[in-house]
Design a protein around this motif. Structure first.
Motif, PDB file in Angstrom:
ATOM      1  N   GLY A  99      16.504  38.107  76.123  1.00  0.00           N
ATOM      2  CA  GLY A  99      17.723  37.668  76.783  1.00  0.00           C
ATOM      3  C   GLY A  99      18.521  36.666  75.974  1.00  0.00           C
ATOM      4  O   GLY A  99      19.749  36.631  76.053  1.00  0.00           O
ATOM      5  N   ALA A 100      17.824  35.829  75.217  1.00  0.00           N
ATOM      6  CA  ALA A 100      18.533  34.847  74.408  1.00  0.00           C
ATOM      7  C   ALA A 100      19.181  35.550  73.226  1.00  0.00           C
ATOM      8  O   ALA A 100      18.562  36.376  72.558  1.00  0.00           O
ATOM      9  CB  ALA A 100      17.563  33.781  73.923  1.00  0.00           C
ATOM     10  N   ARG A 101      20.441  35.206  72.967  1.00  0.00           N
ATOM     11  CA  ARG A 101      21.187  35.794  71.840  1.00  0.00           C
ATOM     12  C   ARG A 101      21.189  37.311  71.891  1.00  0.00           C
ATOM     13  O   ARG A 101      21.220  37.967  70.849  1.00  0.00           O
ATOM     14  CB  ARG A 101      20.622  35.303  70.512  1.00  0.00           C
ATOM     15  CG  ARG A 101      20.719  33.794  70.349  1.00  0.00           C
ATOM     16  CD  ARG A 101      20.206  33.335  69.003  1.00  0.00           C
ATOM     17  NE  ARG A 101      20.254  31.879  68.875  1.00  0.00           N
ATOM     18  CZ  ARG A 101      19.837  31.209  67.812  1.00  0.00           C
ATOM     19  NH1 ARG A 101      19.356  31.856  66.777  1.00  0.00           N
ATOM     20  NH2 ARG A 101      19.912  29.897  67.788  1.00  0.00           N
ATOM     21  N   GLY A 102      21.114  37.844  73.069  1.00  0.00           N
ATOM     22  CA  GLY A 102      21.193  39.292  73.222  1.00  0.00           C
ATOM     23  C   GLY A 102      19.933  40.047  72.906  1.00  0.00           C
ATOM     24  O   GLY A 102      19.947  41.278  72.832  1.00  0.00           O
TER      25      GLY A 102
ATOM     26  N   TYR B  33      23.550  36.432  78.089  1.00  0.00           N
ATOM     27  CA  TYR B  33      23.784  37.860  77.928  1.00  0.00           C
ATOM     28  C   TYR B  33      23.384  38.574  79.221  1.00  0.00           C
ATOM     29  O   TYR B  33      22.484  38.146  79.932  1.00  0.00           O
ATOM     30  CB  TYR B  33      22.938  38.421  76.772  1.00  0.00           C
ATOM     31  CG  TYR B  33      23.561  38.254  75.424  1.00  0.00           C
ATOM     32  CD1 TYR B  33      23.490  37.032  74.749  1.00  0.00           C
ATOM     33  CD2 TYR B  33      24.226  39.309  74.802  1.00  0.00           C
ATOM     34  CE1 TYR B  33      24.060  36.884  73.492  1.00  0.00           C
ATOM     35  CE2 TYR B  33      24.788  39.165  73.544  1.00  0.00           C
ATOM     36  CZ  TYR B  33      24.699  37.940  72.901  1.00  0.00           C
ATOM     37  OH  TYR B  33      25.261  37.794  71.662  1.00  0.00           O
ATOM     38  N   PHE B  35      22.508  42.648  80.675  1.00  0.00           N
ATOM     39  CA  PHE B  35      22.024  43.918  80.150  1.00  0.00           C
ATOM     40  C   PHE B  35      22.034  44.994  81.244  1.00  0.00           C
ATOM     41  O   PHE B  35      21.810  44.705  82.419  1.00  0.00           O
ATOM     42  CB  PHE B  35      20.566  43.773  79.659  1.00  0.00           C
ATOM     43  CG  PHE B  35      20.346  42.709  78.637  1.00  0.00           C
ATOM     44  CD1 PHE B  35      20.198  41.385  79.008  1.00  0.00           C
ATOM     45  CD2 PHE B  35      20.277  43.041  77.292  1.00  0.00           C
ATOM     46  CE1 PHE B  35      19.983  40.392  78.053  1.00  0.00           C
ATOM     47  CE2 PHE B  35      20.061  42.060  76.329  1.00  0.00           C
ATOM     48  CZ  PHE B  35      19.921  40.737  76.713  1.00  0.00           C
ATOM     49  N   ARG B  50      24.807  45.831  76.410  1.00  0.00           N
ATOM     50  CA  ARG B  50      24.668  44.403  76.673  1.00  0.00           C
ATOM     51  C   ARG B  50      26.031  43.734  76.522  1.00  0.00           C
ATOM     52  O   ARG B  50      26.892  44.208  75.780  1.00  0.00           O
ATOM     53  CB  ARG B  50      23.640  43.799  75.723  1.00  0.00           C
ATOM     54  CG  ARG B  50      24.124  43.461  74.326  1.00  0.00           C
ATOM     55  CD  ARG B  50      22.982  43.173  73.383  1.00  0.00           C
ATOM     56  NE  ARG B  50      22.489  44.383  72.753  1.00  0.00           N
ATOM     57  CZ  ARG B  50      21.365  44.485  72.069  1.00  0.00           C
ATOM     58  NH1 ARG B  50      20.571  43.444  71.968  1.00  0.00           N
ATOM     59  NH2 ARG B  50      21.003  45.609  71.516  1.00  0.00           N
ATOM     60  N   PRO B  95      18.788  36.931  82.061  1.00  0.00           N
ATOM     61  CA  PRO B  95      17.739  35.924  81.855  1.00  0.00           C
ATOM     62  C   PRO B  95      17.666  34.988  83.053  1.00  0.00           C
ATOM     63  O   PRO B  95      18.191  33.874  83.024  1.00  0.00           O
ATOM     64  CB  PRO B  95      18.190  35.195  80.590  1.00  0.00           C
ATOM     65  CG  PRO B  95      19.206  36.059  79.954  1.00  0.00           C
ATOM     66  CD  PRO B  95      19.869  36.803  81.070  1.00  0.00           C
ATOM     67  N   LEU B 104      13.485  38.254  81.381  1.00  0.00           N
ATOM     68  CA  LEU B 104      14.582  38.964  82.018  1.00  0.00           C
ATOM     69  C   LEU B 104      14.252  39.218  83.486  1.00  0.00           C
ATOM     70  O   LEU B 104      13.142  39.650  83.805  1.00  0.00           O
ATOM     71  CB  LEU B 104      14.852  40.295  81.318  1.00  0.00           C
ATOM     72  CG  LEU B 104      15.521  40.246  79.952  1.00  0.00           C
ATOM     73  CD1 LEU B 104      15.860  41.652  79.472  1.00  0.00           C
ATOM     74  CD2 LEU B 104      16.775  39.393  79.976  1.00  0.00           C
TER      75      LEU B 104
END
Lengths: 116, 116
Positions: A99-102, B33, B35, B50, B95, B104
């Protein structure tokens, strides 16, 4: 390329029996590893995650436990299964914090557990 | 708690038409982010698209695009020119524990059926 393997794909176990589901990641080092459960074809519930060997964080207190004996191996276990443990179990990995930085999660094909 | 909500348990669409799947979330963070994942009947979950919250431009991947409304905390998935292979369960993910936790959180999923 990185791959993730999960086994067994299908398991039928009686109540009170032990459980061991295994997950192995290939082609990467020091992945973050995750166990999710999907009940009745619905949402995913995070059960455990691990950022390194021997480091396990539990999200939901329950009848299950997880271990990470090697860098790319993640095991989900139970000493005595309950009916409520039935479900579809997904192993996943990420490189760094998911999740962090995509950074995405990469999932295995899943293990369907039926407890009778 | 940071949550993800998908309010449409099931949807259907005719082949070649457009469908939009909804997702809302709750967070106090400013940059993160989002998703969308797809789980076909074969079960292996894969990333569809994303979106970085810091970017105002909506993400696009071929026939898949998002409509991201940060103020409204809404993140919908649009599938154009739907194909039979788009039949799957779709999950919105975020997240939920914050980007520093590497986990996630998934919505409950939307089952999409594409009809010929």
């Amino acid at each position: 390329s990185q791959t993730i393997h999960q086994w067994p794909a299908t398991l039928v176990q009686p109540v009170g029996s032990p459980l061991s589901l295994e997950c192995t990641v290939e082609g990467t080092s020091n992945p973050n590893l995750y166990w999710y459960r999907q009940a009745a074809g619905r949402g995913l519930q995070l059960l455990f995650y691990s950022v390194g060997i021997g480091q396990i964080s539990s999200e939901v207190p329950q009848n299950l436990s997880a271990s990470r004996p090697q860098d790319r191996q993640f095991i989900l276990s139970s000493k005595k299964l309950l009916l409520s443990d039935s479900g579809f179990y997904l192993c996943a990995w990420s490189l760094g914090l998911a999740g962090a930085r995509g950074r995405e999660l990469f999932f295995g094909e899943g293990s369907r557990l039926t407890v009778l | 708690a940071q949550t993800v909500t998908q309010s449409q348990p099931e949807m259907s669409v005719q082949e070649a038409e457009t469908v939009t799947l909804s997702c809302t979330y709750d967070t106090s963070e400013n940059n993160y982010y989002l998703f969308w994942y797809k789980q076909p009947p074969s079960r292996q979950m894969i990333l569809v698209i994303r979106q970085e919250a810091y970017k105002q431009q909506n993400a696009t991947e071929n026939r898949f695009s998002v409509n991201f409304q940060k103020a409204a905390k809404s993140f919908s998935l649009k599938i154009s020119d739907s194909q039979l292979g788009d039949t799957a369960m779709y999950f919105c993910a975020f997240p939920g524990g914050g980007t520093s936790y590497g986990k996630l959180t998934f919505g409950q999923g939307t089952i999409l059926t594409v009809h010929p």
